[in-house]
Write a protein that holds these residues in place. Structure first.
Motif, short mmCIF file in Angstrom:
data_model
loop_
_atom_site.label_atom_id
_atom_site.label_comp_id
_atom_site.label_asym_id
_atom_site.label_seq_id
_atom_site.Cartn_x
_atom_site.Cartn_y
_atom_site.Cartn_z
N GLU A 237 -40.12 -23.13 -45.50
CA GLU A 237 -39.68 -24.19 -44.12
C GLU A 237 -41.05 -24.32 -43.60
OE1 GLU A 237 -37.32 -21.43 -41.91
OE2 GLU A 237 -35.42 -22.12 -42.96
N ILE A 238 -41.92 -23.51 -43.68
CA ILE A 238 -43.36 -23.54 -43.17
C ILE A 238 -43.89 -24.83 -43.94
CG2 ILE A 238 -45.41 -22.93 -42.74
CD1 ILE A 238 -44.27 -20.42 -41.85
N ASP A 239 -43.88 -24.72 -45.27
CA ASP A 239 -44.27 -25.88 -45.91
C ASP A 239 -43.78 -27.17 -45.80
OD1 ASP A 239 -45.90 -23.74 -47.12
OD2 ASP A 239 -44.68 -23.26 -48.80
N GLU A 240 -42.72 -27.12 -45.57
CA GLU A 240 -41.92 -28.30 -45.42
C GLU A 240 -42.22 -28.98 -43.93
OE1 GLU A 240 -37.33 -30.31 -45.12
OE2 GLU A 240 -37.79 -27.97 -45.50
N ILE A 241 -42.47 -28.28 -42.79
CA ILE A 241 -42.79 -28.74 -41.86
C ILE A 241 -44.45 -29.33 -41.88
CG2 ILE A 241 -43.88 -28.08 -39.56
CD1 ILE A 241 -41.40 -26.19 -39.52
N LEU A 242 -45.25 -28.65 -42.54
CA LEU A 242 -46.54 -29.19 -42.83
C LEU A 242 -46.67 -30.39 -43.69
CD1 LEU A 242 -48.47 -25.74 -43.71
CD2 LEU A 242 -48.80 -26.93 -41.55
N ALA A 243 -45.88 -30.62 -44.38
CA ALA A 243 -45.67 -31.92 -45.26
C ALA A 243 -45.07 -33.00 -44.29
CB ALA A 243 -44.85 -31.74 -46.41
N ILE A 244 -44.21 -32.62 -43.50
CA ILE A 244 -43.62 -33.72 -42.50
C ILE A 244 -45.00 -34.04 -41.57
CG2 ILE A 244 -42.10 -34.29 -40.69
CD1 ILE A 244 -40.01 -32.55 -42.27
N MET A 245 -45.69 -33.02 -41.14
CA MET A 245 -46.56 -33.31 -40.11
C MET A 245 -47.58 -34.33 -40.75
SD MET A 245 -47.35 -29.69 -38.21
CE MET A 245 -48.77 -30.24 -37.58
N GLN A 246 -48.12 -34.23 -42.15
CA GLN A 246 -48.94 -34.99 -42.67
C GLN A 246 -48.42 -36.39 -42.60
OE1 GLN A 246 -51.93 -33.81 -43.69
NE2 GLN A 246 -52.65 -35.94 -44.14
N GLU A 247 -47.21 -36.47 -42.95
CA GLU A 247 -46.53 -38.03 -42.94
C GLU A 247 -46.66 -38.63 -41.57
OE1 GLU A 247 -42.55 -37.91 -44.29
OE2 GLU A 247 -43.12 -36.83 -46.00
N VAL A 248 -46.34 -37.69 -40.43
CA VAL A 248 -46.31 -38.28 -39.15
C VAL A 248 -47.76 -38.65 -38.68
CG1 VAL A 248 -45.66 -37.82 -36.68
CG2 VAL A 248 -44.23 -36.91 -38.38
N ILE A 249 -48.66 -38.00 -38.99
CA ILE A 249 -50.00 -38.06 -38.55
C ILE A 249 -50.82 -39.23 -39.35
CG2 ILE A 249 -51.36 -36.45 -40.28
CD1 ILE A 249 -51.81 -36.54 -36.38
N GLU A 250 -50.19 -39.83 -40.17
CA GLU A 250 -50.86 -40.73 -41.16
C GLU A 250 -51.51 -42.04 -40.38
OE1 GLU A 250 -52.59 -42.00 -44.35
OE2 GLU A 250 -51.30 -40.22 -44.21
N PRO A 251 -50.93 -42.50 -39.32
CA PRO A 251 -51.42 -43.55 -38.56
C PRO A 251 -52.74 -43.10 -37.76
CG PRO A 251 -49.01 -43.40 -38.27
CD PRO A 251 -49.38 -42.24 -38.92
N TYR A 252 -52.77 -41.93 -37.62
CA TYR A 252 -54.01 -41.16 -36.73
C TYR A 252 -54.94 -40.45 -37.69
CZ TYR A 252 -50.61 -42.10 -32.79
OH TYR A 252 -49.91 -42.63 -32.08
N GLN A 253 -55.13 -40.83 -38.98
CA GLN A 253 -55.81 -40.12 -39.91
C GLN A 253 -57.32 -40.05 -39.78
OE1 GLN A 253 -54.33 -38.15 -42.14
NE2 GLN A 253 -56.09 -37.15 -42.79
N SER A 254 -57.89 -41.00 -39.06
CA SER A 254 -59.30 -41.37 -38.81
C SER A 254 -59.58 -40.37 -37.47
CB SER A 254 -59.57 -42.73 -38.28
OG SER A 254 -58.65 -43.18 -37.05
N ALA A 255 -58.82 -39.97 -36.65
CA ALA A 255 -59.04 -39.24 -35.65
C ALA A 255 -59.12 -37.60 -36.22
CB ALA A 255 -57.80 -39.52 -34.51
N VAL A 256 -58.08 -37.48 -37.04
CA VAL A 256 -57.90 -36.36 -37.73
C VAL A 256 -59.33 -35.89 -38.52
CG1 VAL A 256 -56.89 -34.80 -39.59
CG2 VAL A 256 -55.41 -36.21 -38.02
N GLU A 257 -60.08 -36.74 -39.22
CA GLU A 257 -61.15 -36.78 -39.75
C GLU A 257 -62.30 -36.46 -38.88
OE1 GLU A 257 -61.39 -40.29 -42.21
OE2 GLU A 257 -60.11 -39.65 -43.73
N GLN A 258 -62.30 -37.28 -37.72
CA GLN A 258 -63.31 -37.06 -36.48
C GLN A 258 -63.39 -35.44 -36.36
OE1 GLN A 258 -61.89 -40.73 -34.26
NE2 GLN A 258 -64.12 -40.28 -33.58
N LEU A 259 -62.09 -34.99 -35.93
CA LEU A 259 -62.10 -33.70 -35.49
C LEU A 259 -62.38 -32.72 -36.36
CD1 LEU A 259 -59.17 -33.67 -32.93
CD2 LEU A 259 -61.32 -34.62 -32.61
#
Length: 394
Positions: A237-259
Motif C-alpha cells: 500500500e505504501i508503494d502504491e501511494i508513492l506511485a500515485i504521489m509521483q503522478e500527482v506531483i508531475e505538474p510541479y516536477q521542476s519545483a521538486v528538482e529545485q528542492l
C-alpha cells in the motif's frame, strides 16, 4: 467603524447543516438575509446558486475540522471567479458577550468580513491539497508498518529468537526470508540459513543460526505468518501511494528538482514539503518569516515588562515541521555543507535540539527563496549566507 464591503456572506459550518448570513449595504444597518442549508452535495449546489442569486462574491467560513472542505470545494468548483473566499481560524473570531448562537455566529462572521477584520487561512490549490492527503496517508502507513515491525520484534524476543542481535534490519531481504521459512517449518536448519542469508550480511551463518535456534508450535507459526503478511500488505500500500504521489506531483516536477538540489533533501522529502507549502508559497506568504511562523519554526514573542518569559517555538504545522527536522538532521551530516558548518559551530552553545530547529528554519527560508526565484541551490551562495564569523579567543 466604516464598512468596506457592500455585500458579504458568513457561513457557520457544522457537520450536518450550514447557517448562512448575507449582509448588504454600506450603512450602519445593513440588510440581513439568513438561510440554512444541509451539507449534502445537492444542498451545497443550492447554496452556490443562492449566493449567485444574491450576487455575493465575498464569503468567509470557519475552519471547523474537515467539515469546511466540501463547502469550500463546492464554491471553488462552480464559481472559481469569486473575488474573495476566506477560510478563517475560529480562534480569531471571538463572539460578542451574550451573542453566542449558530445564527449569530454566521452574522458575526459576515460582520467581521464586512469591515475587513478577517485574515484568511492558507488554502493551497486543488492539486496541492490532493498531494497533501496522499503525503499524510503515506506518513500514517509508514507509522503503521513500524508498529507491526515492532510487534514482530516483540514476538521474536518473547519466543527466544535473537535475530535483531545479529541482523540490523530484521525485515530486510535476509530477515524476511528467514522469518518466512520459520513460519513454514517452525524451526531452521543450517542449510536454511545458508540459503536465506545474503552475502552482504556481516554476521556469519553460524552466529545467525545460533540466534534463531528454537521451535514454534503450529499456532505460533500462524501468528508469525499473520504478522509477516500484514507487514507485506502495508508495504504494498505504501508503494502504491508513492506511485500515485509521483503522478500527482508531475505538474510541479521542476519545483521538486529545485528542492532536491538542497543537501539533505531527497525526492520524497521535496514532495512532502511541496504538499504542505505548495510550489508557490510566495503567493500565500508575503515573506519567508511569515512562512516560518506558520510552520512553527519561529520563537514565540512572550515578553512583559522587559522580561522574556518564553522563547519556545510555536505549534505551527506539525507535518512540515517534522519533515524539515528530518531534512535538517540529514543536511548537517553532509560533509562541508553550509548547514553542517553552521550546526557544528553553534550546537555547543545552543544545544543540538535548538540548533537543529534553527537549521530547519534556514532550510525552509532557502526553499521559499528558491521557489520564488525559480533557481537551483548554489552551495557558494549558501556558504556565504550561513557561514559563521571567525571565533576569537577571549
Amino acid at each position: 467603524m466604516e464598512a468596506l464591503l457592500e455585500c458579504c456572506c458568513g457561513i457557520d459550518v457544522h457537520r450536518d447543516s450550514l447557517q448562512v448570513c448575507i449582509l448588504k449595504g454600506l450603512t450602519d444597518n445593513p440588510e440581513v438575509i439568513r438561510a440554512e442549508f444541509k451539507t449534502m452535495q445537492q444542498d451545497l449546489q443550492e447554496l452556490v446558486q443562492w449566493l449567485v442569486r444574491h450576487d455575493c462574491n465575498h464569503i468567509a467560513m470557519e475552519s471547523t475540522g474537515v467539515y469546511w472542505r466540501p463547502v469550500y470545494e463546492a464554491i471553488e468548483e462552480f464559481h472559481s471567479n469569486y473575488q474573495s473566499l476566506l477560510v478563517v481560524n475560529a480562534h480569531h473570531m471571538r463572539n460578542l458577550p451574550g451573542r453566542k448562537s449558530d445564527i449569530k455566529d454566521s452574522e458575526w462572521i459576515a460582520t467581521l468580513l464586512r469591515h475587513g477584520l478577517l485574515s484568511p487561512s492558507f488554502i493551497p490549490d486543488k492539486i496541492t491539497r490532493t498531494l497533501r492527503e496522499y503525503s499524510r496517508l503515506y506518513r500514517s502507513f509508514t507509522g503503521e508498518k513500524s508498529r507491526y515491525v515492532n510487534r514482530l520484534e516483540k514476538f521474536l524476543q518473547t519466543h527466544g529468537f535473537k535475530l535483531s542481535s545479529v541482523i540490523s534490519n530484521i525485515y530486510g531481504v535476509s530477515g524476511r526470508r528467514l522469518l518466512y521459512k520459520l513460519s513454514e517449518k517452525g524451526y531452521l536448519l543450517s542449510a536454511d540459513v545458508i540459503e536465506a542469508v545474503d552475502r552482504r550480511v556481516k554476521a556469519s551463518n553460524e552466529e545467525i543460526h545460533a540466534a534463531i535456534k528454537g521451535k514454534l508450535t503450529l499456532l505460533e507459526r500462524r501468528l508469525l505468518h499473520t504478522l509477516l503478511t500484514k507487514i507485506d500488505q502495508v508495504q504494498s500500500e505504501i508503494d502504491e501511494i508513492l506511485a500515485i504521489m509521483q503522478e500527482v506531483i508531475e505538474p510541479y516536477q521542476s519545483a521538486v528538482e529545485q528542492l532536491d538540489s538542497i543537501p539533505g533533501v531527497d525526492t520524497l522529502a521535496a514532495q512532502t514539503v511541496i504538499a504542505e507549502i505548495s510550489p508557490v508559497p510566495h503567493n500565500y506568504f508575503s515573506t519567508d518569516a511569515k512562512l516560518c511562523s506558520w510552520a512553527g519554526l519561529s520563537p514565540r514573542n512572550d515578553e512583559s515588562a522587559g522580561k522574556v518569559k518564553s522563547r519556545k517555538i510555536l505549534h505551527g504545522n506539525p507535518y512540515i515541521k517534522s519533515i524539515l527536522c528530518q531534512v535538517a538532521w540529514a543536511s548537517v551530516r553532509v560533509r562541508n555543507s553550509p548547514f553542517a558548518l553552521w550546526f557544528w559551530s553553534h550546537q555547543g552553545k545552543l544545544g543540538k535540539k535548538k540548533a537543529i530547529i534553527a537549521v530547519a528554519r534556514k532550510i525552509l527560508t532557502l526553499i521559499y527563496k528558491l521557489l520564488q526565484s525559480g533557481e537551483f541551490y548554489d552551495p557558494i551562495i549558501a556558504l556565504k549566507a550561513y557561514s559563521s564569523p571567525p571565533l576569537h579567543n577571549s
